[in-house]
Design a protein around this motif. Structure first.
Motif, mmCIF file in Angstrom:
data_model
loop_
_atom_site.group_PDB
_atom_site.id
_atom_site.type_symbol
_atom_site.label_atom_id
_atom_site.label_comp_id
_atom_site.label_asym_id
_atom_site.label_seq_id
_atom_site.Cartn_x
_atom_site.Cartn_y
_atom_site.Cartn_z
ATOM 1 N N MET A 1 73.779 25.680 -7.664
ATOM 2 C CA MET A 1 72.957 26.658 -6.953
ATOM 3 C C MET A 1 71.510 26.623 -7.418
ATOM 4 S SD MET A 1 73.452 30.802 -6.588
ATOM 5 C CE MET A 1 75.063 30.633 -5.834
ATOM 6 N N TYR A 2 71.298 26.656 -8.717
ATOM 7 C CA TYR A 2 69.938 26.713 -9.263
ATOM 8 C C TYR A 2 69.133 25.479 -8.865
ATOM 9 C CZ TYR A 2 66.282 27.719 -12.743
ATOM 10 O OH TYR A 2 65.093 27.989 -13.369
ATOM 11 N N ASP A 3 69.739 24.297 -9.046
ATOM 12 C CA ASP A 3 69.037 23.063 -8.687
ATOM 13 C C ASP A 3 68.763 22.989 -7.187
ATOM 14 O OD1 ASP A 3 69.145 22.408 -11.328
ATOM 15 O OD2 ASP A 3 70.611 20.787 -11.115
ATOM 16 N N SER A 4 69.713 23.433 -6.373
ATOM 17 C CA SER A 4 69.530 23.397 -4.923
ATOM 18 C C SER A 4 68.397 24.320 -4.475
ATOM 19 C CB SER A 4 70.825 23.799 -4.216
ATOM 20 O OG SER A 4 71.852 22.867 -4.481
ATOM 21 N N LEU A 5 68.273 25.463 -5.117
ATOM 22 C CA LEU A 5 67.183 26.380 -4.786
ATOM 23 C C LEU A 5 65.830 25.752 -5.106
ATOM 24 C CD1 LEU A 5 68.785 29.688 -6.107
ATOM 25 C CD2 LEU A 5 68.118 29.249 -3.731
ATOM 26 N N TRP A 6 65.740 25.097 -6.249
ATOM 27 C CA TRP A 6 64.499 24.411 -6.609
ATOM 28 C C TRP A 6 64.174 23.317 -5.593
ATOM 29 C CZ3 TRP A 6 60.377 25.005 -9.507
ATOM 30 C CH2 TRP A 6 60.419 25.897 -10.588
ATOM 31 N N ASP A 7 65.175 22.484 -5.283
ATOM 32 C CA ASP A 7 64.945 21.404 -4.313
ATOM 33 C C ASP A 7 64.467 21.962 -2.978
ATOM 34 O OD1 ASP A 7 65.796 19.703 -6.274
ATOM 35 O OD2 ASP A 7 67.683 19.141 -5.293
ATOM 36 N N SER A 8 65.123 23.013 -2.528
ATOM 37 C CA SER A 8 64.792 23.599 -1.238
ATOM 38 C C SER A 8 63.374 24.160 -1.222
ATOM 39 C CB SER A 8 65.794 24.707 -0.897
ATOM 40 O OG SER A 8 65.483 25.315 0.327
ATOM 41 N N ALA A 9 62.979 24.859 -2.276
ATOM 42 C CA ALA A 9 61.631 25.431 -2.340
ATOM 43 C C ALA A 9 60.578 24.332 -2.328
ATOM 44 C CB ALA A 9 61.487 26.296 -3.590
ATOM 45 N N LYS B 1 66.562 34.851 -15.043
ATOM 46 C CA LYS B 1 66.744 36.072 -15.836
ATOM 47 C C LYS B 1 68.202 36.235 -16.253
ATOM 48 C CE LYS B 1 66.210 41.101 -15.530
ATOM 49 N NZ LYS B 1 65.884 42.240 -14.633
ATOM 50 N N LEU B 2 69.119 35.961 -15.330
ATOM 51 C CA LEU B 2 70.543 36.065 -15.640
ATOM 52 C C LEU B 2 70.931 35.089 -16.742
ATOM 53 C CD1 LEU B 2 73.304 37.362 -14.752
ATOM 54 C CD2 LEU B 2 73.592 35.353 -13.282
ATOM 55 N N TYR B 3 70.395 33.871 -16.676
ATOM 56 C CA TYR B 3 70.693 32.853 -17.693
ATOM 57 C C TYR B 3 70.244 33.332 -19.073
ATOM 58 C CZ TYR B 3 70.942 28.264 -19.916
ATOM 59 O OH TYR B 3 71.250 27.214 -20.746
ATOM 60 N N GLN B 4 69.083 33.998 -19.132
ATOM 61 C CA GLN B 4 68.581 34.477 -20.411
ATOM 62 C C GLN B 4 69.399 35.646 -20.959
ATOM 63 O OE1 GLN B 4 66.041 32.967 -22.043
ATOM 64 N NE2 GLN B 4 66.017 31.474 -20.372
ATOM 65 N N GLU B 5 69.930 36.487 -20.056
ATOM 66 C CA GLU B 5 70.570 37.730 -20.485
ATOM 67 C C GLU B 5 72.081 37.638 -20.606
ATOM 68 O OE1 GLU B 5 69.292 40.567 -17.618
ATOM 69 O OE2 GLU B 5 67.236 40.708 -18.413
ATOM 70 N N GLN B 6 72.732 36.763 -19.842
ATOM 71 C CA GLN B 6 74.196 36.695 -19.815
ATOM 72 C C GLN B 6 74.666 35.372 -20.424
ATOM 73 O OE1 GLN B 6 76.198 39.148 -18.720
ATOM 74 N NE2 GLN B 6 74.650 40.493 -17.837
ATOM 75 N N ILE B 7 74.762 35.356 -21.740
ATOM 76 C CA ILE B 7 75.101 34.116 -22.449
ATOM 77 C C ILE B 7 76.453 33.576 -21.997
ATOM 78 C CG2 ILE B 7 75.594 33.129 -24.728
ATOM 79 C CD1 ILE B 7 73.625 35.149 -25.898
ATOM 80 N N GLU B 8 77.381 34.474 -21.705
ATOM 81 C CA GLU B 8 78.737 34.045 -21.343
ATOM 82 C C GLU B 8 78.775 33.323 -19.998
ATOM 83 O OE1 GLU B 8 78.205 38.265 -19.838
ATOM 84 O OE2 GLU B 8 77.659 37.061 -21.606
ATOM 85 N N LEU B 9 77.731 33.476 -19.178
ATOM 86 C CA LEU B 9 77.714 32.824 -17.873
ATOM 87 C C LEU B 9 76.972 31.479 -17.876
ATOM 88 C CD1 LEU B 9 77.059 35.814 -15.443
ATOM 89 C CD2 LEU B 9 79.197 34.569 -15.779
ATOM 90 N N ARG B 10 76.422 31.081 -19.009
ATOM 91 C CA ARG B 10 75.604 29.867 -19.046
ATOM 92 C C ARG B 10 76.413 28.601 -18.755
ATOM 93 N NH1 ARG B 10 71.383 30.834 -24.112
ATOM 94 N NH2 ARG B 10 70.420 32.723 -23.236
ATOM 95 N N GLN B 11 77.713 28.683 -18.951
ATOM 96 C CA GLN B 11 78.560 27.525 -18.671
ATOM 97 C C GLN B 11 79.037 27.474 -17.225
ATOM 98 O OE1 GLN B 11 78.748 25.238 -21.080
ATOM 99 N NE2 GLN B 11 77.467 26.691 -22.221
ATOM 100 N N ASP B 12 78.590 28.411 -16.411
ATOM 101 C CA ASP B 12 78.974 28.425 -14.999
ATOM 102 C C ASP B 12 78.179 27.342 -14.272
ATOM 103 O OD1 ASP B 12 79.180 29.012 -12.198
ATOM 104 O OD2 ASP B 12 79.807 31.047 -12.696
#
Length: 209
Positions: A72-80, A54-65
């Motif tokens: 973080m995002y990939d690690s969460l997917w791997d962990s789940a 949701k943050l990725y969709q709403e906060q364009i300025e943070l997409r390069q983080d």
């Protein structure tokens, strides 16, 4: 009805669940409690994945983080995915749904057999896609592998993880009901996982501003 100690004080939901494992004398109940612990971890990660998306969709300025949306995002997917795979592990001597089904069958009880049958029917489309990601990408590095074809054939969404977690919740609830255990209140866990992830990311966004 049991509720894990979830993101409060100095305790964690994991400690809250493992504190109620009880005696090893009742192995099916012990396995079921361990599985509840694993499922709680999956629910936490689903909340974080959904909130980050949701943050990725709403906060364009943070997409390069790259920390948020790569590490973080990939690690969460791997962990789940790994934790869901752990719950379906067929190896001996581990707390898993297949081993819970075996223990239930050893009870020589029609109701226990009925729960075991439901557990043993475990080849949903969501689980097969998750298993393929675990086996080919996360736990192992399959070669040769065409990434474009793999993504096309085994495309995943957070809905796949949610559906599989809900199916595991259903099976565990059946087992714990039969075993006479108080169930974990999963809707509350989901709500708290979502709100905790959202609160953390809100602080992140404020600090980044």
């Amino acid at each position: 009805m049991r509720l894990a100690v979830f993101f409060s004080g100095g305790s964690t939901w994991r400690r809250g669940l493992t504190q109620v494992l009880g005696s090893m004398d009742n192995l099916p109940a012990h396995i079921a409690s361990k599985l509840e612990d694993q499922l709680a971890q999956v629910i936490e990660r689903i909340g974080a994945i959904r909130t980050l998306h949701k943050l990725y969709q709403e906060q364009i300025e943070l997409r390069q983080d790259t920390f948020l949306f790569n590490t973080m995002y990939d690690s969460l997917w791997d962990s789940a995915i790994v934790r869901i795979g752990t719950m379906w592990d067929k190896a001996r001597g581990v707390a898993s749904l297949p081993n819970l089904a075996k223990q239930l069958r050893r009870m020589k009880n029609k109701a226990a057999d009925a729960v075991a049958v439901e557990i043993e029917i475990n080849s949903t489309a969501e689980w097969l896609r998750l298993k393929e990601w675990r086996d080919a990408i996360i736990a192992h590095a399959r070669v040769p592998l065409d990434p474009v074809a793999f993504n096309r054939d085994y495309e995943l969404s957070v809905l796949d993880v949610e559906k599989e977690s809900q199916r595991i919740e259903f099976l565990l609830t059946k087992a714990t009901d039969f075993l006479g255990q108080l169930p974990v209140y999963y809707p509350e866990l989901r709500e708290r996982a979502d709100s905790s992830a959202q609160n953390s990311l809100d602080r992140w966004v404020r600090d980044a501003a």
